[in-house]
Design an enzyme around this catalytic site. Structure first.
Site, PDB file in Angstrom:
ATOM      1  N   THR A 111       0.858  -1.186   0.000  1.00  0.00           N
ATOM      2  CA  THR A 111       0.000   0.000   0.000  1.00  0.00           C
ATOM      3  C   THR A 111       0.889   1.229   0.000  1.00  0.00           C
ATOM      4  O   THR A 111       1.955   1.209   0.604  1.00  0.00           O
ATOM      5  CB  THR A 111      -0.839   0.013   1.296  1.00  0.00           C
ATOM      6  OG1 THR A 111      -1.816  -0.988   1.198  1.00  0.00           O
ATOM      7  CG2 THR A 111      -1.501   1.358   1.543  1.00  0.00           C
ATOM      8  N   ARG A 158     -13.691  -7.483  -0.052  1.00  0.00           N
ATOM      9  CA  ARG A 158     -12.968  -7.222   1.202  1.00  0.00           C
ATOM     10  C   ARG A 158     -12.414  -5.781   1.211  1.00  0.00           C
ATOM     11  O   ARG A 158     -11.903  -5.287   0.217  1.00  0.00           O
ATOM     12  CB  ARG A 158     -11.828  -8.230   1.313  1.00  0.00           C
ATOM     13  CG  ARG A 158     -10.912  -8.039   2.518  1.00  0.00           C
ATOM     14  CD  ARG A 158      -9.660  -7.282   2.152  1.00  0.00           C
ATOM     15  NE  ARG A 158      -8.744  -7.177   3.277  1.00  0.00           N
ATOM     16  CZ  ARG A 158      -7.711  -6.355   3.297  1.00  0.00           C
ATOM     17  NH1 ARG A 158      -7.457  -5.573   2.272  1.00  0.00           N
ATOM     18  NH2 ARG A 158      -6.923  -6.287   4.347  1.00  0.00           N
ATOM     19  N   ASP A 217      -7.832  -1.497   5.948  1.00  0.00           N
ATOM     20  CA  ASP A 217      -7.759  -0.294   6.792  1.00  0.00           C
ATOM     21  C   ASP A 217      -7.610   0.990   5.988  1.00  0.00           C
ATOM     22  O   ASP A 217      -7.902   2.073   6.492  1.00  0.00           O
ATOM     23  CB  ASP A 217      -6.535  -0.400   7.714  1.00  0.00           C
ATOM     24  CG  ASP A 217      -5.253  -0.494   6.885  1.00  0.00           C
ATOM     25  OD1 ASP A 217      -5.130  -1.444   6.072  1.00  0.00           O
ATOM     26  OD2 ASP A 217      -4.389   0.395   7.007  1.00  0.00           O
ATOM     27  N   GLY A 269       0.060  -2.279   5.928  1.00  0.00           N
ATOM     28  CA  GLY A 269       0.261  -3.538   6.643  1.00  0.00           C
ATOM     29  C   GLY A 269      -0.983  -4.400   6.585  1.00  0.00           C
ATOM     30  O   GLY A 269      -1.825  -4.241   5.687  1.00  0.00           O
TER      31      GLY A 269
HETATM   32  N1  ASP Z   1      -3.194  -2.241   4.477  1.00  0.00           N
HETATM   33  C1  ASP Z   1      -3.575  -2.786   3.208  1.00  0.00           C
HETATM   34  C2  ASP Z   1      -4.831  -3.591   3.335  1.00  0.00           C
HETATM   35  O1  ASP Z   1      -4.964  -4.334   4.292  1.00  0.00           O
HETATM   36  C3  ASP Z   1      -2.543  -3.653   2.587  1.00  0.00           C
HETATM   37  C4  ASP Z   1      -1.183  -3.046   2.450  1.00  0.00           C
HETATM   38  O2  ASP Z   1      -0.719  -2.314   3.311  1.00  0.00           O
HETATM   39  O3  ASP Z   1      -0.566  -3.313   1.417  1.00  0.00           O
HETATM   40  O4  ASP Z   1      -5.653  -3.522   2.464  1.00  0.00           O
END
Ligand code: ASP
Length: 289
Positions: free
Chosen positions: A154, A182, A185, A206
């Site tokens: 992300t 889905r 965060d 994360g």
């Molecule tokens: N935080 C993001 C999510 O759970 C994933 C990521 O940080 O790549 O969608």
């Protein structure tokens, strides 16, 4: 008045052959935001410009090159917050748009704070967003049996402009092979991001479910309100992951432009610049020299 911009390209493991691409991508994003801030432009514009660069870069799991869900499709989440007005804009599980961050930014002016799926795409169409076929965001070769998967790449950005305005933004393709629909965060205020001119701004990457369950962005904001320094605030927030497990990394700045960043993942691609620095700095780990 000072200006500051910090970006991240994800809390993840970075293979040695990906280090240069991560550094280069983060620095390009910083340069795009810096060009706006040093001309007196707004934090919101700078965050959008920086994240658009990262969304176009296949190194990162956002926009082009996003992870695929269990149906082999790209669904993206993005958010923007303007800390002067506490305006929020976010989209979730959106498909077929090149730059989800620009749609989140466009939503700052609208009453809804979050639109999902087909509703988000209809908003994008109605407001002239750059559209594409959903499959055009998939990296060549990434939908076969040997598909390349990201960890948590992300992207996020927080900026303070010369008028004292703070903005935070996030953009993601989510986690690999998750159920269609889905939402992590990244589009949830208080979880993956937050901004308030009177306090500071924050963006996380994360394991989305773990970040949401422990309210990491809200914890950082509360710590900043209690006069903790950004570095201490983000480090303390990550200790709450112990209850639920999971990896994360966060970037923070406070209302006077002090910067902090921390991660419990092996790497976290971060770059930042302020008006008093000659050149931006980029790091892939907190303990990197
Ligand atoms: N935080 C993001 C999510 O759970 C994933 C990521 O940080 O790549 O969608």
């Amino acid at each position: 008045m000072t200006w500051v911009l910090i970006v991240h390209g994800g809390a993840k493991e970075i293979a040695p052959d990906q280090e240069d691409a991560n550094r280069r991508g983060c620095l390009e994003a910083v340069a795009a935001g810096q060009a706006i801030l040093e001309q007196g432009g707004s934090a919101v514009d700078a965050v959008e410009a920086a994240i658009r660069i990262l969304e176009s870069d296949p190194t990162f799991n956002a926009g082009y090159g996003s992870d695929l869900n269990a149906d082999g499709e790209v669904e993206m989440d993005a958010a923007m917050m303007d800390g002067s007005s506490l305006s929020l804009g976010a989209v979730a599980a959106i498909q077929g748009v090149r730059h989800p961050i620009s749609i989140a930014r466009r939503m700052l002016a609208e009453p809804p704070t979050l639109l999902v799926g087909e509703g988000a795409r209809r908003f994008a169409v109605a407001h002239g967003a750059e559209l594409c076929e959903p499959g055009e965001l998939i990296l060549p070769g990434s939908d076969g049996p040997d598909r390349k998967t990201h960890d948590h790449d992300t992207v996020g950005c927080v900026a303070l402009d010369t008028s004292g305005r703070i903005a935070a933004g996030t953009s993601t393709g989510g986690l690999d092979e998750t159920l269609p629909g889905r939402v992590g965060d990244s589009p949830l205020p208080g979880c993956g991001f937050y901004a308030d001119d009177q306090v500071g701004g924050v963006a996380f990457s994360g394991d989305g479910e773990c970040i949401a369950r422990t309210l990491l962005a809200a914890r950082v904001m509360q710590a900043l309100e209690g006069s903790q320094l950004p570095q201490a605030a983000v480090e303390a927030s990550l200790t709450h992951l112990a209850r639920v497990g999971g990896e994360a990394g966060g970037i923070v700045l406070d209302r006077v432009g002090r910067v902090g960043w921390a991660h419990n993942s092996s790497h976290f691609a971060v770059a930042w610049v302020t008006d008093s620095m000659r050149t931006p700095l980029v790091r892939l780990r907190q303990d990197e020299e």
